[in-house]
Design a protein around this motif. Sequence first.
Motif, PDB file in Angstrom:
ATOM      1  N   ALA A   1      -3.154  -6.122   9.339  1.00  0.00           N
ATOM      2  CA  ALA A   1      -2.754  -7.168   8.389  1.00  0.00           C
ATOM      3  C   ALA A   1      -2.808  -6.689   6.939  1.00  0.00           C
ATOM      4  N   TYR A   2      -3.623  -5.675   6.656  1.00  0.00           N
ATOM      5  CA  TYR A   2      -3.750  -5.148   5.306  1.00  0.00           C
ATOM      6  C   TYR A   2      -2.394  -4.773   4.706  1.00  0.00           C
ATOM      7  N   TRP A   3      -1.505  -4.231   5.544  1.00  0.00           N
ATOM      8  CA  TRP A   3      -0.215  -3.750   5.041  1.00  0.00           C
ATOM      9  C   TRP A   3       0.832  -4.854   4.917  1.00  0.00           C
ATOM     10  N   LEU A   4       0.494  -6.081   5.329  1.00  0.00           N
ATOM     11  CA  LEU A   4       1.444  -7.181   5.215  1.00  0.00           C
ATOM     12  C   LEU A   4       1.599  -7.672   3.782  1.00  0.00           C
ATOM     13  N   ASP A   5       0.663  -7.325   2.926  1.00  0.00           N
ATOM     14  CA  ASP A   5       0.737  -7.694   1.509  1.00  0.00           C
ATOM     15  C   ASP A   5       1.987  -7.072   0.897  1.00  0.00           C
ATOM     16  N   PRO A   6       2.876  -7.878   0.288  1.00  0.00           N
ATOM     17  CA  PRO A   6       4.136  -7.333  -0.267  1.00  0.00           C
ATOM     18  C   PRO A   6       3.939  -6.241  -1.308  1.00  0.00           C
ATOM     19  N   ALA A   7       2.788  -6.215  -1.964  1.00  0.00           N
ATOM     20  CA  ALA A   7       2.571  -5.234  -3.031  1.00  0.00           C
ATOM     21  C   ALA A   7       2.145  -3.868  -2.507  1.00  0.00           C
ATOM     22  N   GLN A   8       1.734  -3.783  -1.243  1.00  0.00           N
ATOM     23  CA  GLN A   8       1.343  -2.485  -0.699  1.00  0.00           C
ATOM     24  C   GLN A   8       2.560  -1.567  -0.628  1.00  0.00           C
ATOM     25  N   ARG A   9       2.328  -0.290  -0.842  1.00  0.00           N
ATOM     26  CA  ARG A   9       3.433   0.668  -0.864  1.00  0.00           C
ATOM     27  C   ARG A   9       3.021   1.988  -0.213  1.00  0.00           C
ATOM     28  N   ARG A  10       3.948   2.577   0.508  1.00  0.00           N
ATOM     29  CA  ARG A  10       3.731   3.870   1.163  1.00  0.00           C
ATOM     30  C   ARG A  10       4.989   4.712   1.016  1.00  0.00           C
ATOM     31  N   TYR A  11       4.917   5.962   1.439  1.00  0.00           N
ATOM     32  CA  TYR A  11       6.096   6.823   1.334  1.00  0.00           C
ATOM     33  C   TYR A  11       6.247   7.682   2.571  1.00  0.00           C
TER      34      TYR A  11
ATOM     35  N   GLY B   1       2.784  -5.047  -7.849  1.00  0.00           N
ATOM     36  CA  GLY B   1       1.605  -4.243  -7.542  1.00  0.00           C
ATOM     37  C   GLY B   1       0.319  -5.026  -7.506  1.00  0.00           C
ATOM     38  N   LYS B   2       0.417  -6.345  -7.487  1.00  0.00           N
ATOM     39  CA  LYS B   2      -0.784  -7.196  -7.494  1.00  0.00           C
ATOM     40  C   LYS B   2      -1.298  -7.362  -6.069  1.00  0.00           C
ATOM     41  N   VAL B   3      -2.402  -6.689  -5.738  1.00  0.00           N
ATOM     42  CA  VAL B   3      -2.975  -6.760  -4.395  1.00  0.00           C
ATOM     43  C   VAL B   3      -4.403  -7.291  -4.473  1.00  0.00           C
TER      44      VAL B   3
ATOM     45  N   ASP C   1      -6.644  -6.388  -2.026  1.00  0.00           N
ATOM     46  CA  ASP C   1      -7.489  -5.348  -1.444  1.00  0.00           C
ATOM     47  C   ASP C   1      -6.862  -3.986  -1.673  1.00  0.00           C
ATOM     48  N   ASP C   2      -7.722  -2.968  -1.803  1.00  0.00           N
ATOM     49  CA  ASP C   2      -7.221  -1.593  -1.875  1.00  0.00           C
ATOM     50  C   ASP C   2      -8.192  -0.708  -1.101  1.00  0.00           C
ATOM     51  N   VAL C   3      -8.310  -0.999   0.185  1.00  0.00           N
ATOM     52  CA  VAL C   3      -9.275  -0.277   1.000  1.00  0.00           C
ATOM     53  C   VAL C   3      -8.900   1.192   1.171  1.00  0.00           C
ATOM     54  N   MET C   4      -7.618   1.516   0.960  1.00  0.00           N
ATOM     55  CA  MET C   4      -7.195   2.911   1.072  1.00  0.00           C
ATOM     56  C   MET C   4      -7.522   3.704  -0.185  1.00  0.00           C
ATOM     57  N   HIS C   5      -7.860   2.985  -1.266  1.00  0.00           N
ATOM     58  CA  HIS C   5      -8.168   3.618  -2.562  1.00  0.00           C
ATOM     59  C   HIS C   5      -7.046   4.546  -3.021  1.00  0.00           C
ATOM     60  N   ASP C   6      -5.804   4.084  -2.833  1.00  0.00           N
ATOM     61  CA  ASP C   6      -4.638   4.848  -3.277  1.00  0.00           C
ATOM     62  C   ASP C   6      -4.454   4.773  -4.781  1.00  0.00           C
ATOM     63  N   TRP C   7      -4.810   3.630  -5.355  1.00  0.00           N
ATOM     64  CA  TRP C   7      -4.578   3.373  -6.775  1.00  0.00           C
ATOM     65  C   TRP C   7      -3.114   3.629  -7.150  1.00  0.00           C
ATOM     66  N   ASN C   8      -2.216   3.288  -6.234  1.00  0.00           N
ATOM     67  CA  ASN C   8      -0.796   3.529  -6.484  1.00  0.00           C
ATOM     68  C   ASN C   8      -0.030   2.235  -6.714  1.00  0.00           C
ATOM     69  N   ASN C   9      -0.750   1.138  -6.897  1.00  0.00           N
ATOM     70  CA  ASN C   9      -0.074  -0.142  -7.142  1.00  0.00           C
ATOM     71  C   ASN C   9      -0.764  -0.920  -8.258  1.00  0.00           C
ATOM     72  N   THR C  10      -0.987  -0.236  -9.374  1.00  0.00           N
ATOM     73  CA  THR C  10      -1.560  -0.900 -10.551  1.00  0.00           C
ATOM     74  C   THR C  10      -0.639  -2.027 -10.993  1.00  0.00           C
ATOM     75  N   PRO C  11      -1.161  -3.230 -11.198  1.00  0.00           N
ATOM     76  CA  PRO C  11      -0.297  -4.367 -11.556  1.00  0.00           C
ATOM     77  C   PRO C  11       0.479  -4.132 -12.847  1.00  0.00           C
ATOM     78  N   THR C  12       1.770  -4.421 -12.808  1.00  0.00           N
ATOM     79  CA  THR C  12       2.619  -4.343 -13.993  1.00  0.00           C
ATOM     80  C   THR C  12       3.540  -5.557 -14.014  1.00  0.00           C
TER      81      THR C  12
END
Length: 561
Positions: free
Chosen positions: A520-530, A69-71, A73-84
């Motif tokens: 390119a924002y979504w190329l980050d491996p830590a980004q997540r969607r459903y 979950g280490k990103v 950028d979080d331009v979408m402001h999802d706050w769904n990938n807090t680093p763990t």
Amino acid sequence: MKANKIMGLRLLMSIMLIAGLTSCSKKSSSKNTSRATGWDMDGRKGSNTKEQKAGPGLVFVEGGTFTMGKVQDDVMHDWNNTPTQQHVQSFYMDETEVTNSMYLDYLDWLKNVYPPTEEIYKNIYEGASPDTLVWRNRLGYNETMTNNYLRHPSYAEYPVVGVNWIQAVEFSNWRTQRVNEALLEKSGYLKKDAKTLDVTADSNFDTETYLNSPTSTYGGNEDIVLKGGKGSKKAPKAGKDGTVPTEKNVYARRSSGILLPEYRLPTEAEWEYAAAADAGEREYNIYKGQKKYPWSGGYTRSGKRQSQGDQLANFKQGNGDYGGIAGWSDDGADITNEVKKYPANDFGLYDMAGNVAEWVQDVYRPIIDNEANDFNYFRGNQYTKNKIGEDGKIEIVTKDNMKFDTLSNGKVVVRRLPGQIAQVPIDEKDTYLRQNFDKSDNTNYRDGDKQSTRYYNFGSSESEDEKEKQERTMYNSPKHNVTADSLGKMVRKYDSSSKRTTFINDEARVYKGGSWRDRAYWLDPAQRRYFPQDMATDYIGFRCAMSKVGPKANKKKSARN
């Protein structure tokens, strides 16, 4: 004096010979006896450790610790990938995304074994077929892909799309059976070429069926399911009383080391770990820097002299720019691209960014709960066990009791094929006094179950009716429904309620990685969607994974210097 020397020399040689024979005897004996009891092991080798070989299409990914979950950028402001901090066991993963050619192998097998021309089987083939209409756009002309993308040889090595999560899971299951079937044939436990010449709906192979009841495989045909395999011993002879001893271990077992674990979708943690490939940035026991993409550096173009300026992935570079200006500097694709067209990451995996996004196993939740678990994290466990019939034996699925599911969009898919073992949820016998799990479906554990909601009243004995329960659920998502009327016609009921607050539910699955449609924002491996598990798109594909059994590493470690 000379005679004494000769006698002494003979005595020494005799001692050495006896010692050698004794040593050989011990070595020979140790291979066939138990280190625990010293008993004979019924022909099993005492040292039966075998290194797991990579299944077809897979590459090895050595597990380790990473920050999930280490990103940057979080331009979408999802706050769904807090680093763990998470640890992932070693596993294998497909070198590339599953291609059209690979998926057509699956469809051809289904068509051959379960002919869609027969009414009872028609939903099997139709339910597995990708949705080619995902390419259509109200204001775009994409009929070329609609008609050609799946089957035209020009697209054979392009990633398959139009496949929903359920279809991806079923493909993975089919792949498991075909790979293990070929391994058993190669080892002499199955008749040669039976997998193509003798297979039918009533006579086919399933790994778990073979392990639990070998004589039920291929409909119990002893001409196909062979005893002993290559190098097997001769059948036992009759004793003095005329009775023939029962043959032991005549079928391959899990302990034989021949069969591979199942192909499956990777977990979200596995996929992210494999995509980031931080192993390439390691310096002793730390990572030298944070990767923004699966490759080193913070740019999407190559900085190497030989390929300077080349795009490193297939993605949308801007509004109306899916490939760049025609010429040497574009990314080589406007829609998807052939696999292996872009450099692999440090694990040897291709297209872990761009081309198509990919399904993973997990049910989506906004939070990764590392307080509950930080080892092989996964949400979506549903534990089942083999169904036992009235005769006390495991129940094998037949064409009369196949299990079909009607999805929310009306598509009918098969969940259990003939030849497989019927499954039922685990019950109190399996969970009583356990500390690590207490029910079959653990999807909502600590996020979505009653105890997790703000309405939970600990110790309250008040009962709620079904309507109140629905109003007080944590994730109040739309509930579309499809039923069949008395004539078998599908009746679709769309949930038009204005009180729904989210699209998150237990059928929302995570997908990872950017696609040809994404910036390119979504190329980050830590980004997540459903996305709903029963729906498909023109930008989501998948690849398979397989667990590693045995040691963490494939090679012996040595000091760096």
